[in-house]
Design an enzyme around this catalytic site. Structure first.
Site, short mmCIF file in Angstrom:
data_model
loop_
_atom_site.label_atom_id
_atom_site.label_comp_id
_atom_site.label_asym_id
_atom_site.label_seq_id
_atom_site.Cartn_x
_atom_site.Cartn_y
_atom_site.Cartn_z
N HIS A 53 0.87 -1.19 0.00
CA HIS A 53 0.00 0.00 0.00
C HIS A 53 0.90 1.23 0.00
O HIS A 53 1.66 1.44 0.95
CB HIS A 53 -0.91 0.00 1.24
CG HIS A 53 -1.88 -1.14 1.25
ND1 HIS A 53 -3.10 -1.11 0.61
CD2 HIS A 53 -1.80 -2.37 1.82
CE1 HIS A 53 -3.74 -2.25 0.78
NE2 HIS A 53 -2.97 -3.05 1.52
N HIS B 34 0.71 3.58 8.33
CA HIS B 34 -0.21 4.47 9.05
C HIS B 34 0.63 5.38 9.93
O HIS B 34 1.70 4.98 10.41
CB HIS B 34 -1.18 3.67 9.93
CG HIS B 34 -2.21 2.92 9.17
ND1 HIS B 34 -3.17 3.52 8.38
CD2 HIS B 34 -2.42 1.58 9.05
CE1 HIS B 34 -3.94 2.60 7.83
NE2 HIS B 34 -3.50 1.41 8.20
N ASP C 202 2.02 -7.01 2.49
CA ASP C 202 0.87 -6.22 2.93
C ASP C 202 1.36 -4.99 3.71
O ASP C 202 0.78 -4.60 4.73
CB ASP C 202 -0.12 -7.04 3.77
CG ASP C 202 -1.49 -6.35 3.88
OD1 ASP C 202 -1.68 -5.27 3.28
OD2 ASP C 202 -2.38 -6.90 4.57
N ASN D 154 -6.46 0.88 -3.13
CA ASN D 154 -7.30 1.60 -2.16
C ASN D 154 -6.70 2.94 -1.73
O ASN D 154 -6.54 3.23 -0.54
CB ASN D 154 -7.62 0.72 -0.94
CG ASN D 154 -6.39 0.30 -0.16
OD1 ASN D 154 -5.29 0.28 -0.69
ND2 ASN D 154 -6.58 -0.04 1.10
N ASP E 286 -8.79 -4.97 -2.53
CA ASP E 286 -8.13 -5.20 -1.25
C ASP E 286 -8.37 -4.06 -0.26
O ASP E 286 -8.37 -2.89 -0.61
CB ASP E 286 -6.63 -5.38 -1.42
CG ASP E 286 -5.98 -5.73 -0.10
OD1 ASP E 286 -6.30 -6.80 0.44
OD2 ASP E 286 -5.19 -4.91 0.42
ZN LIG Z 1 -6.31 -7.14 2.35
#
Ligand SMILES: [Zn+2]
Length: 433
Positions: A67, A314, A310, A99, A157
């Protein structure tokens, strides 16, 4: 400009090579792999020698699950900082999940990501497009447009695709463009507002629970839909024993399903949450010792094809709060390699198998000709010092975020030189100690 990587232990899972070899790079391509001293350049003057004695020389790692947070949440990570973190972790390619804000469900967002990645000029960035418009789970995105713009897969996802009919259509439609569909397998009604794995530890801690069956049910549904449609299904972040067994069974029936596991799911159990470290709050949750053993077994027997991070950055705004209110996710690009190497020390994977789950297998899943060391291939090469020990210090991470539960861990194994297209994109020598 040519480069000779000399005297390292070359591990190339695609060919099965594991031997002391030299690797010769001319321009952006590998031009030769051979026994020490066998590769000679025509004119020595232009050859840069990289001494690799004591090091492993492997294909650059490919992360199927990153991400990057840009566009939209650049305070957590940007395409540049995520690329820097990836390179420092030994990766030469990363797949970034859609996302973002806005969601990558159209070519304008994909173009933007690729433009930013080209400006960073570090790792290859392969965008993943959304399954549904806005990841709303209602209308399919335009896969043809996304594929033409450069996406390598589609996924919602972060969100589960609740509508089974939509998931069926996604698997059918994606086949037309030869795109794998990546499933975030979670039954939202069962997961509810849970924050950790359901089991004895959650009972003791009094935290709201996510049962493993929430994952199992969706893995069964998606594997069944892959069977029906003949589509290519990839299950993200497998975490439960039941889900591992389901993937094993569907694979045995010849269904086109692949799976990944994260370093945190093959390293930790929910007992680690006793300290209420919100960095351990991830989705799917870190599960029981039984699940951990099943993930490790799934990696060992090939049920789980790939190791993916993954990597979910944050800031402290999302993490420095009560467990119930913390965001899900941890970063992982800069700790994936040493955690993977632990599997070798534990006797779960051999060195070639472990490296294969970071290189040739992910390359196969997204259908790119990378992840191997052979003449003519792009010179994406990672040199690893397998014996280098270090204490994880999140404050030294390249990532913009700090949300790793591995801070303070003593780990072994580090990428020391990373090349993409024959160009050094990370060198440990540049580290200010
Ligand atoms: Zn996921």
């Amino acid at each position: 400009m040519s480069k000779l990587i000399r005297g390292g232990r070359v591990l190339d899972p695609a060919s099965g090579l594991d031997d002391l070899h030299d690797v010769f790079i001319e321009g952006d391509k590998i031009s030769g792999v051979g026994p020490p001293g066998s590769l000679q350049a025509t004119s020595d003057a232009s050859v840069e020698v990289i001494e690799a004695a004591g090091l492993w020389v492997v294909p650059g790692f490919i992360d199927l699950h990153t991400h990057l947070r840009e566009p939209g949440e650049e305070y957590k990570e940007t395409i540049l900082t995520g690329s820097q973190a990836a390179a420092a972790g030994g990766f030469t390619a990363i797949c970034c999940m859609p996302n973002t804000k806005p969601v990558n469900d159209n070519s304008a967002v994909t173009d933007f990501i690729l433009r930013r990645a080209a400006e960073a000029d570090l790792v290859r960035v392969f965008p993943v497009g959304a399954i549904s418009k806005g990841q709303q789970g209602e209308v399919l995105a335009e896969y043809g447009e996304l594929k033409e713009a450069g996406v390598v897969a589609v996924s919602d996802d972060g969100q589960a695709v609740t509508n089974s009919q939509l998931m069926r259509r996604a698997l059918e439609y994606a086949q037309v463009f030869d795109l794998p569909v990546i499933s975030h397998a979670e039954d939202r009604t069962l997961a509810g507002d849970g924050v950790m794995n359901e089991g004895v530890v959650s009972t003791r801690l009094g935290l709201r629970e996510i049962p493993s069956v929430a994952e199992d049910i969706m893995v069964f549904r998606d594997c069944s839909l892959a069977t029906l449609t003949g589509g290519r299904l990839h299950i993200a972040h497998l975490s439960s024993a039941g889900a591992v067994e389901l993937v094993r069974q569907f694979k045995a029936r010849g269904v086109q399903v692949t799976a990944e596991a994260t370093p945190h799911h093959f390293t930790l159990t929910d007992e680690a949450l006793e300290n209420f470290d919100t960095n351990l709050k991830v989705n799917p949750p870190i599960r029981s010792p039984v699940d951990l053993a099943a993930i490790q077994q799934g990696l060992a027997d090939g049920t789980i094809d790939a190791i993916a991070t993954d990597h979910a950055p944050h800031s402290t705004i999302e993490k420095d709060v009560e467990f119930d209110y913390a965001a899900f996710g941890m970063i992982g690009l800069e700790t994936a390699l040493p955690l993977t190497l632990r599997l070798i020390d534990q006797g779960i994977l051999g060195p070639l198998e472990a490296i294969g789950k970071l290189t040739s297998n992910p390359a196969r899943i997204i259908g790119v000709d990378l992840g191997r060391l052979a003449p003519g291939c792009p010179a994406d090469v990672t040199l690893i010092d397998p014996k280098r020990t270090f204490t994880v210090d999140v404050n030294r991470f390249r990532s913009k975020s700090r949300n790793s539960p591995f801070h303070g861990w003593d780990l072994k194994g580090k990428a020391v030189i990373v090349l993409r297209d024959g160009k050094v994109i990370f060198s440990d020598e540049n580290e200010s100690a």
